[in-house]
Design an enzyme around this catalytic site. Structure first.
Site, PDB file in Angstrom:
ATOM      1  N   VAL A   1      38.928 -18.298  -3.652  1.00  0.00           N
ATOM      2  CA  VAL A   1      39.402 -19.365  -4.544  1.00  0.00           C
ATOM      3  C   VAL A   1      40.893 -19.218  -4.839  1.00  0.00           C
ATOM      4  O   VAL A   1      41.406 -19.829  -5.775  1.00  0.00           O
ATOM      5  CB  VAL A   1      38.603 -19.364  -5.872  1.00  0.00           C
TER       6      VAL A   1
ATOM      7  N   CYS B   1      34.181 -35.781 -17.854  1.00  0.00           N
ATOM      8  CA  CYS B   1      34.520 -36.968 -17.059  1.00  0.00           C
ATOM      9  C   CYS B   1      34.814 -36.653 -15.599  1.00  0.00           C
ATOM     10  O   CYS B   1      34.987 -37.568 -14.787  1.00  0.00           O
ATOM     11  CB  CYS B   1      35.714 -37.690 -17.673  1.00  0.00           C
TER      12      CYS B   1
ATOM     13  N   CYS C   1      39.041 -37.257 -22.072  1.00  0.00           N
ATOM     14  CA  CYS C   1      37.783 -37.523 -22.784  1.00  0.00           C
ATOM     15  C   CYS C   1      37.429 -36.486 -23.837  1.00  0.00           C
ATOM     16  O   CYS C   1      36.410 -36.631 -24.525  1.00  0.00           O
ATOM     17  CB  CYS C   1      36.634 -37.643 -21.782  1.00  0.00           C
TER      18      CYS C   1
ATOM     19  N   HIS D   1      33.938 -22.394  -2.397  1.00  0.00           N
ATOM     20  CA  HIS D   1      33.703 -22.095  -3.815  1.00  0.00           C
ATOM     21  C   HIS D   1      34.765 -22.702  -4.720  1.00  0.00           C
ATOM     22  O   HIS D   1      34.908 -22.302  -5.871  1.00  0.00           O
ATOM     23  CB  HIS D   1      33.628 -20.586  -4.025  1.00  0.00           C
TER      24      HIS D   1
ATOM     25  N   GLY E   1      36.413 -10.655   7.013  1.00  0.00           N
ATOM     26  CA  GLY E   1      36.641 -10.172   5.658  1.00  0.00           C
ATOM     27  C   GLY E   1      35.583 -10.572   4.661  1.00  0.00           C
ATOM     28  O   GLY E   1      35.894 -10.800   3.492  1.00  0.00           O
TER      29      GLY E   1
ATOM     30  N   ILE F   1      35.493  -4.693   7.261  1.00  0.00           N
ATOM     31  CA  ILE F   1      35.402  -3.269   6.946  1.00  0.00           C
ATOM     32  C   ILE F   1      34.074  -3.051   6.233  1.00  0.00           C
ATOM     33  O   ILE F   1      33.869  -3.557   5.137  1.00  0.00           O
ATOM     34  CB  ILE F   1      36.568  -2.816   6.057  1.00  0.00           C
TER      35      ILE F   1
END
Length: 311
Positions: A142, A169, A220, A158, A257, A284
């Protein structure tokens, strides 16, 4: 469809000596790993060369070389270093106190987390895309490092910590803009940052966050949440279907990875098996999908990709 026989790596083959892809100051986050041997590199090069529409899945092990720790790596992952665990979706939604604690910690960690830049592995994958070798890349990270590297054929499975969503909203806004709102609401509030987690979180004591103020959605008044999939939440079904479609267009899968312990990524390895697609893994340590791979290579992603060409 490309088919490869099962490849057995030769552990006695002499390693190839190369300069580390990881700056010395960032090595603390990369698990211990010997230099990948020449035979393994030859097999991986052969795998990549045979592929015409490569589907790549990346995980936190790619970003450790940029100085972002992962969760699970032995000895250096966040779980090994501390007893901290990431925020659960249900807790974030139901508890204003938990949201206050999360955002205070995220506020402190954001300047460091957002300053990380792509490493040689991110840049190599972007070049693979430019050369037409890489058909689609799915990242479980992320941190936006693939986007920063210029990757276009990309799904952030993700989500991305650089975006914020309103649970009311659905409005999407930039995390950097929220940082400015935090500063405006908390001009006197200060706390010291420790180690920053893969999602930008840092550890703070409860008493440190008591007076931290959290804004609501400008549109909102709803609850603001990072546009990431928290633990205990599920990936958007439309996103999953989109990725399955990109997988169906591909002819080989390369995992880089990732231990694939989370089902959201592992499911695509199961789908690849059902399609009888060849799979290679560069990581790894062991992964959940080792039994599905025709080739398993142990090594640092940046070092290995420095010698693999998108032929």
């Amino acid at each position: 469809m490309m088919r490869l026989p099962w490849r057995v790596l030769a552990p006695h083959t002499a390693p190839v000596r190369r300069a580390s892809s990881v700056p010395a100051g960032l090595m603390n986050f990369v698990p211990a790993c010997s230099t990948t041997d020449a035979h393994s590199l030859e097999l991986l090069q052969d795998f990549v060369t045979r592929a015409r529409r490569l589907f790549v899945i990346t995980g936190a092990g790619l970003s450790t070389e940029s100085g972002i720790p992962d969760y699970r790596s032995e000895g250096v992952g966040l779980y090994a270093r501390t007893d901290r665990r990431p925020m659960q979706y249900a807790e974030f939604v139901r508890s204003a106190k938990s949201r206050q604690r999360y955002w205070a910690r995220n506020f402190v960690g954001w300047p460091q987390f957002s300053s990380h830049w792509p490493n040689s592995a991110h840049k190599a994958l972007q070049r693979w895309e430019e050369r037409g070798k890489l058909h689609w890349l799915v990242t479980q990270n992320v941190d936006a490092l693939h986007s920063k590297a210029g990757q276009k054929r990309l799904t952030e499975l993700h989500g991305c910590a650089h975006r914020v969503t309103c649970l009311g909203c659905g409005a999407i806004s930039a995390r950097e803009e929220l940082q400015r709102r935090f500063i405006s609401l908390n001009p006197e509030w200060q706390a010291q940052a420790g180690t920053v987690a893969p999602d930008g979180d840092v550890f703070l004591e409860d008493e440190q966050v008591l007076h931290f103020r959290v804004p609501s959605c400008d549109d909102c008044g709803g609850i603001l949440k990072p546009e990431v999939t928290f633990f205990g939440d599920s990936v958007n079904k439309a996103t999953v279907q989109f990725v399955h479609e990109r997988l169906a267009e591909s002819d080989a899968v390369l995992v880089m990875g990732s231990s694939l312990q989370v089902y959201s990524g592992y499911r695509f390895l199961l789908a690849a098996r059902d399609r009888e697609m060849p799979v290679a893994i560069l990581n790894i340590g062991p992964t959940r999908a080792d039994h599905l791979a025709e080739l398993k290579v142990s090594g640092r992603c940046g070092e290995v990709l420095s010698v693999i060409q998108p032929l």
